[in-house]
Design a protein around this motif. Structure first.
Motif, PDB file in Angstrom:
ATOM      1  N   SER A 157       0.906  -1.268  -0.010  1.00  0.00           N
ATOM      2  CA  SER A 157       0.075   0.033   0.036  1.00  0.00           C
ATOM      3  C   SER A 157       0.710   1.277   0.139  1.00  0.00           C
ATOM      4  O   SER A 157       0.290   2.346  -0.650  1.00  0.00           O
ATOM      5  CB  SER A 157      -0.943   0.146   1.385  1.00  0.00           C
ATOM      6  N   ASP A 158       2.050   1.022   0.392  1.00  0.00           N
ATOM      7  CA  ASP A 158       2.855   2.440   0.648  1.00  0.00           C
ATOM      8  C   ASP A 158       3.320   2.834  -0.784  1.00  0.00           C
ATOM      9  O   ASP A 158       3.700   4.080  -1.131  1.00  0.00           O
ATOM     10  CB  ASP A 158       3.987   2.274   1.450  1.00  0.00           C
ATOM     11  N   HIS A 159       3.053   2.003  -1.865  1.00  0.00           N
ATOM     12  CA  HIS A 159       3.817   2.180  -3.127  1.00  0.00           C
ATOM     13  C   HIS A 159       3.148   1.422  -4.168  1.00  0.00           C
ATOM     14  O   HIS A 159       3.627   0.569  -4.852  1.00  0.00           O
ATOM     15  CB  HIS A 159       5.388   2.013  -3.066  1.00  0.00           C
ATOM     16  N   PRO A 160       1.857   1.610  -4.482  1.00  0.00           N
ATOM     17  CA  PRO A 160       0.924   1.195  -5.316  1.00  0.00           C
ATOM     18  C   PRO A 160       1.609   0.873  -6.914  1.00  0.00           C
ATOM     19  O   PRO A 160       1.504  -0.026  -7.678  1.00  0.00           O
ATOM     20  CB  PRO A 160      -0.410   1.424  -5.137  1.00  0.00           C
ATOM     21  N   LYS A 161       1.938   2.104  -6.987  1.00  0.00           N
ATOM     22  CA  LYS A 161       2.516   2.110  -8.424  1.00  0.00           C
ATOM     23  C   LYS A 161       3.757   1.062  -8.809  1.00  0.00           C
ATOM     24  O   LYS A 161       3.800   0.503  -9.981  1.00  0.00           O
ATOM     25  CB  LYS A 161       3.023   3.193  -8.963  1.00  0.00           C
ATOM     26  N   LEU A 162       4.434   0.849  -7.677  1.00  0.00           N
ATOM     27  CA  LEU A 162       5.688  -0.249  -7.949  1.00  0.00           C
ATOM     28  C   LEU A 162       4.904  -1.565  -7.894  1.00  0.00           C
ATOM     29  O   LEU A 162       5.448  -2.584  -8.732  1.00  0.00           O
ATOM     30  CB  LEU A 162       6.417  -0.096  -6.581  1.00  0.00           C
ATOM     31  N   TYR A 163       3.977  -2.080  -7.215  1.00  0.00           N
ATOM     32  CA  TYR A 163       3.330  -3.103  -7.638  1.00  0.00           C
ATOM     33  C   TYR A 163       2.727  -3.238  -8.864  1.00  0.00           C
ATOM     34  O   TYR A 163       2.769  -4.585  -9.494  1.00  0.00           O
ATOM     35  CB  TYR A 163       2.026  -3.266  -6.474  1.00  0.00           C
ATOM     36  N   ILE A 164       2.213  -2.412  -9.512  1.00  0.00           N
ATOM     37  CA  ILE A 164       1.764  -2.238 -10.770  1.00  0.00           C
ATOM     38  C   ILE A 164       2.931  -2.544 -11.930  1.00  0.00           C
ATOM     39  O   ILE A 164       2.874  -3.437 -12.791  1.00  0.00           O
ATOM     40  CB  ILE A 164       1.268  -0.921 -11.281  1.00  0.00           C
ATOM     41  N   LEU A 165       4.135  -2.020 -11.524  1.00  0.00           N
ATOM     42  CA  LEU A 165       5.366  -2.211 -12.492  1.00  0.00           C
ATOM     43  C   LEU A 165       5.655  -3.486 -12.302  1.00  0.00           C
ATOM     44  O   LEU A 165       6.237  -4.386 -13.330  1.00  0.00           O
ATOM     45  CB  LEU A 165       6.420  -1.103 -12.275  1.00  0.00           C
ATOM     46  N   ALA A 166       5.748  -4.214 -11.230  1.00  0.00           N
ATOM     47  CA  ALA A 166       6.403  -5.569 -10.883  1.00  0.00           C
ATOM     48  C   ALA A 166       5.172  -6.645 -11.598  1.00  0.00           C
ATOM     49  O   ALA A 166       5.819  -7.373 -12.158  1.00  0.00           O
ATOM     50  CB  ALA A 166       6.412  -5.656  -9.179  1.00  0.00           C
ATOM     51  N   PHE A 167       3.871  -6.108 -11.410  1.00  0.00           N
ATOM     52  CA  PHE A 167       2.981  -7.132 -12.241  1.00  0.00           C
ATOM     53  C   PHE A 167       3.304  -6.979 -13.429  1.00  0.00           C
ATOM     54  O   PHE A 167       3.252  -8.284 -14.200  1.00  0.00           O
ATOM     55  CB  PHE A 167       1.462  -6.518 -11.786  1.00  0.00           C
ATOM     56  N   ARG A 168       3.099  -6.007 -14.076  1.00  0.00           N
ATOM     57  CA  ARG A 168       3.599  -5.833 -15.607  1.00  0.00           C
ATOM     58  C   ARG A 168       4.600  -6.611 -16.009  1.00  0.00           C
ATOM     59  O   ARG A 168       5.003  -7.406 -17.044  1.00  0.00           O
ATOM     60  CB  ARG A 168       3.494  -4.385 -16.067  1.00  0.00           C
ATOM     61  N   LYS A 169       5.782  -6.625 -15.183  1.00  0.00           N
ATOM     62  CA  LYS A 169       7.000  -7.261 -15.505  1.00  0.00           C
ATOM     63  C   LYS A 169       6.961  -8.666 -15.701  1.00  0.00           C
ATOM     64  O   LYS A 169       7.296  -9.346 -16.572  1.00  0.00           O
ATOM     65  CB  LYS A 169       8.131  -6.809 -14.839  1.00  0.00           C
ATOM     66  N   ILE A 170       6.192  -9.249 -14.682  1.00  0.00           N
ATOM     67  CA  ILE A 170       6.110 -10.749 -14.526  1.00  0.00           C
ATOM     68  C   ILE A 170       5.359 -11.110 -15.734  1.00  0.00           C
ATOM     69  O   ILE A 170       5.740 -12.128 -16.205  1.00  0.00           O
ATOM     70  CB  ILE A 170       5.517 -11.052 -13.091  1.00  0.00           C
ATOM     71  N   VAL A 171       4.135 -10.514 -15.998  1.00  0.00           N
ATOM     72  CA  VAL A 171       3.425 -10.815 -17.002  1.00  0.00           C
ATOM     73  C   VAL A 171       4.012 -10.782 -18.383  1.00  0.00           C
ATOM     74  O   VAL A 171       3.968 -11.726 -19.200  1.00  0.00           O
ATOM     75  CB  VAL A 171       2.092  -9.999 -16.998  1.00  0.00           C
TER      76      VAL A 171
END
Length: 251
Positions: free
Chosen positions: A171-185
């Motif tokens: 929750s402290d850096h949701p944009k980083l979660y988005i980038l990680a999700f996209r990279k794995i996919v």
């Protein structure tokens, strides 16, 4: 994307995915089988049964769910090829596929028709940072190898499951979660064969309860339609009027 490629069940049916540890899945399947035998005994108690009729009894495979749910984490990938215990029971994807080889009725043969639902822990913001920096590229390649060669008929991969759960650290850096999700996919789609891509679905899974801050919204974590095949929502105590504050409440 075709219905088959999207792993959608036939019209009027659902996929039953059961978890979340080897013991519980085994207990579920065997209890259903045990119940069917008792029903069968009661219904035939006063009838003459042809002991040579192999179609009379349901087999264990008749109660194997469409998919098994297991947990793993990107850092170690434990629970996929080999058994592990994160503290809530044995996680072992291949072990479940070995334990319950199901029957492909269309081919009238024993085959692995069950799928997998994998909850992949990304270790919060720190883990997402490591993913984006390329520090876990080796592990991503190992994950791709597992997805490619798995005997599961379909795989639902929940990346960073319950990302909006305040205690999970995204929750402290949701944009980083988005980038990680996209990279794995992106890495998976680049590394998987066309056949494997058709049976691997990427799932964006919310915990469906209040977030760490009122400023956060679901779209704060959303990777985008191009990266999400399925959306999952946890339904626990938060829908009940007596849910404790720590469990999340929905008015």
């Amino acid at each position: 994307m075709s219905s088959e490629a999207a792993c959608r069940p036939p019209a009027g049916t659902t996929y039953l995915s059961v978890g979340q540890d080897l013991f519980s899945v085994n207990e579920y399947v065997m209890s259903q089988y045990n119940h069917s035998l008792h029903v069968d005994i009661n219904s035939t108690a006063e009838e003459e049964v042809d002991v040579g009729d192999s179609t009379h009894h349901l087999s264990v495979s008749s109660f194997v769910p469409s998919a098994f749910m297991v947990y793993s984490d990107l850092q170690t990938l434990r629970g996929l090829w080999a058994a592990t215990d994160y503290g809530s029971g044995i996680q072992y994807a291949d072990g479940l596929l070995d334990l319950f080889p199901s029957i492909d009725h269309s081919q009238k043969a024993v085959a692995t028709t069950a799928g997998l639902q994998i909850g992949l822990w990304l270790n919060g913001t720190q883990g997402c940072y490591s993913i984006c920096e390329g520090e876990l590229d080796k592990q991503i390649q190992q994950l791709i190898a597992y997805l490619e060669h798995s005997r599961a008929s379909k795989i639902f991969l929940r990346l960073g499951y319950e990302f909006d759960n305040p205690s999970f650290g995204y929750s402290d850096h949701p944009k980083l979660y988005i980038l990680a999700f996209r990279k794995i996919v992106s890495d998976c789609r680049k590394g998987l064969s066309a056949k494997a891509q058709a049976r691997v679905m990427f799932v964006w899974h919310s915990w469906g309860a209040p977030m760490a801050s009122a400023k956060l919204k679901l779209h704060s974590f959303y990777p985008g339609d191009a990266y999400v095949d399925w959306i999952g929502v946890s339904i626990f105590q938060q829908v009940l009027p007596w849910s404790p504050p720590w469990g999340g409440q929905i008015s």
